[in-house]
Design an enzyme around this catalytic site. Structure first.
Site, PDB file in Angstrom:
ATOM      1  N   GLU A  78       0.875  -1.182   0.000  1.00 15.67           N
ATOM      2  CA  GLU A  78       0.000   0.000   0.000  1.00 15.67           C
ATOM      3  C   GLU A  78       0.904   1.221   0.000  1.00 15.67           C
ATOM      4  O   GLU A  78       1.891   1.274   0.721  1.00 15.67           O
ATOM      5  CB  GLU A  78      -0.847   0.044   1.267  1.00 15.67           C
ATOM      6  N   ASP A  94      -5.653   9.276  10.820  1.00 11.62           N
ATOM      7  CA  ASP A  94      -4.307   8.764  11.017  1.00 11.62           C
ATOM      8  C   ASP A  94      -3.723   9.200  12.345  1.00 11.62           C
ATOM      9  O   ASP A  94      -3.896  10.327  12.776  1.00 11.62           O
ATOM     10  CB  ASP A  94      -3.392   9.232   9.882  1.00 11.62           C
TER      11      ASP A  94
END
Lengths: 266, 414
Positions: free
Chosen positions: A49, A60
């Site tokens: 990824e 995040d």
């Protein structure tokens, strides 16, 4: 048309182990460095990824934020991300690349433009953190038409009925978020509970490939080897930060971690 | 894209939560879908529940102090020599700003949902102060996310938040202002949405937060329309409503009841923060035609670079220092129902000086932006034009900035 994501899952199933996905941020710490890291870890990772960084991420944690800010500070642009994928794919065409990021960068690039560039550079899948189902239906369809896997996310808060609908509209791979958390937090639920939730999803459609992410490190990965695939991101970003701090070679340090992760689930 | 006259603006969105098919929505991580859905159900149920409304009204009246004053600024009107200048003194509200309405409603909702914790973001510190006040009142534990830069420049409100027993979490990422505080608060909610309620401090964020905040601050215009009819007998032929716009919560609340009027009768003017005269940075996405993009879960006009990274902003006023703006205002701009313009830091300071020189009123730096434009435009208007400025915050929080910019005697100017 060959579906490299499916192939990767078939291979790992044959080897009776979960597939290993890594997450790194494009341009961390520089464009060249992130390409080198990608090349090096792909010896062990089954799918890579690659994050396209955004400066107002709402899901995040600290580690990935730090990586993202570093990359943005070094001037990474959406077009550079495609360049990195293209360069990577020159000698690693069969290793699938999944781009991961926030919708605004896709929107500003133009959905169709973005997907055409994905196609050209060899991107195999896309995860858009802030484009949930059903809002993502149109975009997912556009991906499908280009043989790009749009990865649907499912979280512990997703109801069973909703999960059924999401899985019905999903492509080859589904991403299950292990716990209520941003990326990079300590695993705060037990592996057996994750297994319970995972199995419920798997039973809805056993043919799909389910990967588990969030909170996975060298410490916890072995206990989660029931999954079709496991994603490690923050632990890698953290290692890059550490390497920079101690002026060590990030490429070798990160590769060592990924090698070890692979060993642990093989 | 058309305005419906009989429906509240907050309810004029489609099934995806978008106004005019292009602003707002729910661009959120999957984890937040469920808590947002739960909040939508709860809010739609309670907003029609008479008992809940009575409770809200009771708190607004006895605790917040409704209605806030609607006063004529005689000296200022005489000095300017144009339109009649009035002010809705929303800073009369308990705590000193309009943020109390949204904070109270969120705490009432959290209580109904059985949540014990509530978190919120703040820029100027008013949203945080009010949330900490309301949380204390309703027995909820409270955390406030605030940019490190804002903690420094809005000290008095930080002290107030802590006094109310809430925890202030400094945010060091990015520009260390409101935008980063909202991001951090949302991240916290992603990780704790099972036990914790979130209050977004303005009419921004995912659809439901825009709606709840707009519904709450609309108290301002519900009071104002009664007060105006009381003073003038009916809605004046020429009425102009000036309000500062950061996220857009006070302006939406100030305008809500008047949106259905023809714009030739009731003009709505939103004043954004233009930043320092010498700086290229600003917090005025509507005035300077910023591109549409996603920020904090919603499509909106937002300051950003070519590829979609959110720009840093700059303004003397922490409460307006935000790169995006409510989808409601984006919609009003596109419909041309409201007009948006900007005032610079310097213009806001001058307006503050002028208002405090002539009137017993101390608008904070946010409404001072609105006063700057209102006073300037009032000059050229006829005596039968009624200009109303929402003085939505009190300047006490700005005392350090005012002292630094206007000298020690800043508050003894009059």
């Amino acid at each position: 048309m060959i579906n490299y994501i499916n192939l990767a899952f078939k291979k790992s199933k044959k080897e009776k182990r979960p597939l290993l996905l890594t997450y790194t941020v494009a341009g961390d710490s520089t464009k060249q460095k992130s390409l080198e890291i990608l090349r090096s870890i792909s010896k062990y990772a089954d799918i890579c990824e690659l994050g396209f960084p955004h400066n107002t991420p709402i899901a995040d944690g600290g580690q990935i934020q730090t990586s993202a800010y570093r990359a943005i500070k070094n001037g990474i642009k959406t077009s550079d991300v495609f360049k990195i994928v293209k360069d990577f794919k020159k000698d690693k065409f069969s290793t699938p690349i999944i781009l991961m990021g926030y919708y605004n960068l896709i929107y500003q690039f133009g959905e169709n433009n973005f997907l055409n560039e994905c196609k050209k550079s060899g991107v195999n899948g896309i995860i858009v953190v802030d484009l949930p189902w059903p809002e993502n239906k149109k975009f997912a369809l556009k991906c499908k038409r280009r043989n790009i896997c749009f990865v649907q996310l499912i979280s512990p808060t997703t109801s069973y009925d909703r999960a059924k609908k999401i899985i019905k509209d999903s492509h080859d791979m589904i991403y299950y978020i292990s716990m209520l958390s941003t990326t990079g937090a300590k695993l705060k639920v037990s592996p057996s509970e994750i297994y319970k939730n995972y199995s419920k999803l798997k039973n809805i459609n056993p043919k799909k490939n389910y990967v588990v992410g969030f909170g996975i490190t060298e410490k916890s990965i072995k206990k989660l080897n029931f999954a079709d695939g496991l994603v490690v991101g923050s632990a890698i970003c953290k290692e890059i930060t550490k390497s920079l701090k101690y002026r060590q070679n990030a490429v070798t340090n990160v590769s060592r971690i990924v090698m070890n992760l692979k060993k642990l689930i093989s | 894209m058309k305005l419906k006259k009989r429906k509240l603006l907050i309810d004029q969105h489609d099934k995806y939560g978008m106004w005019g098919g292009k602003f707002g929505g729910n661009f959120v991580p999957e984890t937040l879908k469920k808590p947002i859905y739960d909040l939508e159900i709860l809010f739609s149920k309670l907003r029609n529940n008479q008992k809940f409304l009575a409770e809200r009204d009771k708190y607004f009246k006895d605790w917040v102090g409704a209605p806030t004053r609607f006063i004529k600024l005689n000296n200022l009107s005489n000095h300017i020599g144009g339109a009649q200048i009035w002010s809705k003194v929303v800073s009369d509200a308990n705590g000193g700003a309009h943020k109390i309405y949204n904070a109270s409603v969120h705490c009432l909702l959290a209580k109904e949902a059985g949540k014990k914790f509530i978190v919120g973001d703040t820029g100027a510190g008013y949203a945080g102060k009010m949330l900490s006040m309301a949380a204390k009142k309703f027995g909820l534990k409270c955390k406030i996310f605030m940019g490190a830069k804002d903690i420094k420049r809005q000290r008095p409100n930080v002290v107030a938040i802590k006094k109310n027993g809430a925890e202030v979490i400094p945010v060091y990422t990015g520009s260390q202002t409101l935008v980063d505080a909202v991001s951090e608060c949302m991240r916290y909610w992603v990780a704790n949405c099972d036990t914790t309620a979130m209050c977004v401090g303005s009419t921004v964020g995912p659809n439901i937060f825009v709606k709840i905040c707009g519904w709450s601050t609309s108290q301002i215009s519900r009071e104002l329309i009664v007060q105006i009819k009381d003073k003038f007998g009916s809605i004046p032929k020429r009425l102009k409503l000036y309000n500062c716009v950061g996220g857009g919560s006070s302006s939406y609340g100030f305008w809500s009841e008047f949106i259905r009027y023809d714009k030739r009768q009731v003009e709505l003017i939103g004043v954004e923060a233009g930043g320092p005269i010498k700086s290229k940075k600003h917090a005025a996405p509507l005035t300077y035609d910023s591109k549409i993009g996603v920020l904090h879960g919603a499509m909106q006009y937002v300051n950003q670079d070519k590829i979609g990274q959110i720009d840093e902003t700059e303004s003397i006023s922490a409460g307006l220092d935000y790169p995006g703006v409510s989808p409601l205002h984006c919609f009003l701009k596109d419909l041309k129902r409201a007009r948006y313009t900007a005032a610079s830091d310097e213009q806001a300071l001058n307006a503050y000086k002028l208002v405090t020189k002539f009137e017993n009123l101390r608008p904070s730096l946010e409404p001072s932006h609105a006063f700057a434009v209102a006073l300037n435009e009032a000059k050229g208007l006829s005596k039968n034009t009624i200009v109303v400025v929402n003085s939505c915050g009190d300047a006490i929080k700005d005392k350090n900035i005012l002292k630094a910019r206007l000298g020690k005697n800043y508050d003894k100017l009059y």
